[in-house]
Design a protein around this motif. Structure first.
Motif, mmCIF file in Angstrom:
data_model
loop_
_atom_site.group_PDB
_atom_site.id
_atom_site.type_symbol
_atom_site.label_atom_id
_atom_site.label_comp_id
_atom_site.label_asym_id
_atom_site.label_seq_id
_atom_site.Cartn_x
_atom_site.Cartn_y
_atom_site.Cartn_z
ATOM 1 N N GLY A 1 31.177 -33.686 36.830
ATOM 2 C CA GLY A 1 31.341 -34.355 38.274
ATOM 3 C C GLY A 1 32.491 -35.420 38.315
ATOM 4 N N ALA A 2 32.672 -36.042 36.855
ATOM 5 C CA ALA A 2 33.660 -37.246 36.970
ATOM 6 C C ALA A 2 35.233 -36.652 36.378
ATOM 7 C CB ALA A 2 33.135 -38.031 35.858
ATOM 8 N N LEU A 3 35.291 -35.426 36.409
ATOM 9 C CA LEU A 3 36.403 -34.765 35.829
ATOM 10 C C LEU A 3 37.805 -35.461 37.010
ATOM 11 C CD1 LEU A 3 35.846 -31.106 34.939
ATOM 12 C CD2 LEU A 3 36.729 -33.129 33.468
ATOM 13 N N PRO A 4 37.478 -35.218 38.280
ATOM 14 C CA PRO A 4 38.627 -35.889 38.780
ATOM 15 C C PRO A 4 39.238 -37.100 38.640
ATOM 16 C CG PRO A 4 36.936 -34.607 40.455
ATOM 17 C CD PRO A 4 36.542 -34.784 39.158
ATOM 18 N N LEU A 5 38.160 -37.951 38.345
ATOM 19 C CA LEU A 5 38.457 -39.457 37.931
ATOM 20 C C LEU A 5 38.944 -39.496 36.623
ATOM 21 C CD1 LEU A 5 35.494 -41.216 39.698
ATOM 22 C CD2 LEU A 5 37.667 -40.806 40.644
ATOM 23 N N LEU A 6 38.301 -38.869 35.797
ATOM 24 C CA LEU A 6 38.792 -38.863 34.430
ATOM 25 C C LEU A 6 40.228 -38.384 34.175
ATOM 26 C CD1 LEU A 6 35.893 -37.285 32.727
ATOM 27 C CD2 LEU A 6 36.338 -39.371 32.395
ATOM 28 N N LYS A 7 40.611 -37.451 35.058
ATOM 29 C CA LYS A 7 42.248 -36.849 34.891
ATOM 30 C C LYS A 7 43.103 -37.942 35.434
ATOM 31 C CE LYS A 7 40.935 -31.958 35.618
ATOM 32 N NZ LYS A 7 40.992 -30.788 36.405
ATOM 33 N N ILE A 8 42.632 -38.939 36.116
ATOM 34 C CA ILE A 8 43.585 -40.017 36.543
ATOM 35 C C ILE A 8 43.552 -41.192 35.770
ATOM 36 C CG2 ILE A 8 43.874 -38.942 38.657
ATOM 37 C CD1 ILE A 8 42.060 -41.167 39.805
ATOM 38 N N ALA A 9 42.610 -41.322 34.710
ATOM 39 C CA ALA A 9 42.504 -42.521 34.051
ATOM 40 C C ALA A 9 43.276 -42.660 33.132
ATOM 41 C CB ALA A 9 41.144 -42.493 33.403
ATOM 42 N N ARG A 10 43.617 -44.138 32.854
ATOM 43 C CA ARG A 10 44.732 -44.371 31.734
ATOM 44 C C ARG A 10 44.155 -44.279 30.355
ATOM 45 N NH1 ARG A 10 44.906 -48.543 35.238
ATOM 46 N NH2 ARG A 10 43.954 -49.976 33.700
ATOM 47 N N LYS A 11 42.666 -44.396 30.177
ATOM 48 C CA LYS A 11 42.124 -44.393 29.046
ATOM 49 C C LYS A 11 40.514 -43.925 29.219
ATOM 50 C CE LYS A 11 40.909 -48.476 27.132
ATOM 51 N NZ LYS A 11 40.697 -49.670 26.296
ATOM 52 N N VAL A 12 40.175 -42.934 28.207
ATOM 53 C CA VAL A 12 38.732 -42.492 28.377
ATOM 54 C C VAL A 12 38.159 -42.721 26.975
ATOM 55 C CG1 VAL A 12 37.616 -40.547 28.786
ATOM 56 C CG2 VAL A 12 39.316 -40.856 30.289
ATOM 57 N N VAL A 13 37.323 -43.427 26.958
ATOM 58 C CA VAL A 13 36.342 -43.456 25.817
ATOM 59 C C VAL A 13 35.259 -42.863 25.742
ATOM 60 C CG1 VAL A 13 35.160 -45.187 24.517
ATOM 61 C CG2 VAL A 13 37.166 -46.032 25.390
ATOM 62 N N LEU A 14 35.152 -41.987 24.606
ATOM 63 C CA LEU A 14 33.742 -41.138 24.300
ATOM 64 C C LEU A 14 32.952 -41.980 23.544
ATOM 65 C CD1 LEU A 14 32.646 -38.417 25.056
ATOM 66 C CD2 LEU A 14 33.921 -37.380 23.440
ATOM 67 N N LEU A 15 31.808 -42.378 23.887
ATOM 68 C CA LEU A 15 30.882 -43.011 23.162
ATOM 69 C C LEU A 15 29.851 -42.583 22.841
ATOM 70 C CD1 LEU A 15 30.233 -45.689 21.467
ATOM 71 C CD2 LEU A 15 29.449 -46.602 23.868
ATOM 72 N N SER A 16 29.189 -42.491 21.475
ATOM 73 C CA SER A 16 28.141 -41.854 21.111
ATOM 74 C C SER A 16 27.352 -43.057 20.476
ATOM 75 C CB SER A 16 28.288 -40.610 20.340
ATOM 76 O OG SER A 16 28.669 -39.641 21.110
ATOM 77 N N VAL A 17 26.261 -43.304 20.541
ATOM 78 C CA VAL A 17 25.061 -44.127 19.785
ATOM 79 C C VAL A 17 23.907 -43.197 19.153
ATOM 80 C CG1 VAL A 17 23.887 -46.338 20.137
ATOM 81 C CG2 VAL A 17 25.832 -45.934 21.705
ATOM 82 N N GLY A 18 23.958 -43.430 17.838
ATOM 83 C CA GLY A 18 22.934 -42.894 16.934
ATOM 84 C C GLY A 18 23.241 -41.521 16.885
ATOM 85 N N GLU A 19 22.346 -40.584 16.371
ATOM 86 C CA GLU A 19 22.531 -39.298 16.029
ATOM 87 C C GLU A 19 22.067 -38.338 17.409
ATOM 88 O OE1 GLU A 19 23.968 -38.110 13.206
ATOM 89 O OE2 GLU A 19 24.311 -40.140 12.600
ATOM 90 N N THR A 20 22.917 -37.379 17.720
ATOM 91 C CA THR A 20 22.316 -36.505 18.650
ATOM 92 C C THR A 20 21.594 -35.405 18.229
ATOM 93 O OG1 THR A 20 24.049 -35.035 18.249
ATOM 94 C CG2 THR A 20 24.546 -36.650 20.087
ATOM 95 N N GLU A 21 20.351 -34.789 18.989
ATOM 96 C CA GLU A 21 19.497 -34.083 18.765
ATOM 97 C C GLU A 21 20.399 -32.560 18.099
ATOM 98 O OE1 GLU A 21 16.600 -33.658 21.566
ATOM 99 O OE2 GLU A 21 15.971 -35.622 21.482
ATOM 100 N N GLU A 22 19.647 -31.728 17.655
ATOM 101 C CA GLU A 22 20.121 -30.570 16.891
ATOM 102 C C GLU A 22 20.410 -29.689 17.829
ATOM 103 O OE1 GLU A 22 18.771 -26.884 13.996
ATOM 104 O OE2 GLU A 22 17.709 -28.879 13.815
ATOM 105 N N ASP A 23 19.864 -29.642 18.995
ATOM 106 C CA ASP A 23 20.460 -28.553 20.107
ATOM 107 C C ASP A 23 21.330 -29.125 21.164
ATOM 108 O OD1 ASP A 23 18.306 -30.100 21.175
ATOM 109 O OD2 ASP A 23 17.436 -28.348 22.293
#
Length: 274
Positions: free
Chosen positions: A174-196
């Motif tokens: 849903g955010a793709l139109p905004l992500l495409k015009i951003a100067r910087k995109v930070v992809l942040l994960s906190v902790g471990e993601t589940e196996e699936d």
């Protein structure tokens, strides 16, 4: 690209930041159409679900006066909305309907790219039910903005709060139109993601194929919301993109602690999707 944005319009002070957000985002993209949506809170709408005939306890002249006041208020809100959109040179239209606000806003969210509402403050249960109903109704992106002030450049630097869930994936789409015009995109994960769960690597590769290069970060903490808000400060973030989750029964719905904190942060706009 965003093509149409719905703005929830009411007579509350936070209406100002919702409109400022819409105008700021519309100015960044071509051919955006703004739809100002206002729910007329007539006596019948306010008493929705009350026993049949309850309005009979009030004299008809009192009810009629209330209807006139509500319509006059709507006329003033429409005037301000149209003046601001015309001054900015942005395509726009006004829609007002009588009924429950959440039903009216949810209906229009089905055929618009983005719906702008306010973050929670005050009567948290009612506000959370309103936003939760919108998210659960259509699964489309909802942009919740602070009441008093928004960043100068919402779509300049964007943080994706990534937990690998389907909800987070839908929020990113849903955010793709905004992500495409951003100067910087930070992809942040906190902790471990589940196996699936979807890995950070997979979503980063997906975004790169859209021409979006992410600055990837992984942090460890039992308090993800604190890490997310800390990174928004250090990275000068103007928008957080996150998934929302909760139980399917609206009246019993309780967002996860992270979602609840983000929805009430009152500093940074949050784009949520369920």
């Amino acid at each position: 690209m965003l093509r149409d944005i719905q703005i929830q319009i009411d007579n509350h002070p936070e209406n100002v930041t919702r409109m400022m957000t819409a105008l700021q985002l519309a100015a960044k993209q071509d051919s955006v159409h703004l739809i100002g949506v206002h729910a007329l809170k007539t006596p019948e709408a306010i008493l929705y679900g009350a026993p049949h005939g309850i309005t009979g306890y009030f004299p008809e002249e009192v009810i009629q006066t209330q209807r006139e006041n509500i319509q006059n208020q709507a006329n003033e809100l429409r005037k301000v909305f149209e003046e601001q959109a015309e001054k900015a040179g942005i395509s726009h239209e006004w829609r007002q309907l009588e009924g429950r606000e959440v039903d009216i806003v949810a209906f229009h969210a089905r055929f618009t790219d983005l719906t702008i509402i306010s973050q929670s403050k005050g009567n948290f249960a009612d506000e959370l039910e309103f936003s939760g109903s919108l998210l659960m109704e259509n699964g489309l992106p909802i942009l919740a903005v602070p009441h008093k002030k928004i960043p100068d450049d919402i779509a300049g630097n964007i943080l994706i709060a990534w937990n690998g869930s389907p909800e987070a994936a839908r929020a990113v789409k849903g955010a793709l139109p905004l992500l495409k015009i951003a100067r910087k995109v930070v992809l942040l994960s906190v902790g471990e993601t589940e196996e699936d769960s979807i890995s950070q690597n997979d979503i980063a590769n997906h975004l790169s194929r859209h021409g979006i290069i992410c600055k990837r970060r992984t942090e460890q903490s039992p308090f993800p919301e604190d890490i997310i808000m800390g990174v928004t400060q250090s990275e000068d973030i103007g928008l957080i993109v996150a998934g929302a989750w909760g139980h399917s029964r609206i009246r019993e719905m309780i967002f996860g602690g992270v979602t609840k904190s983000l929805f009430a942060n009152q500093q940074i706009p949050v784009l949520l999707s369920h």
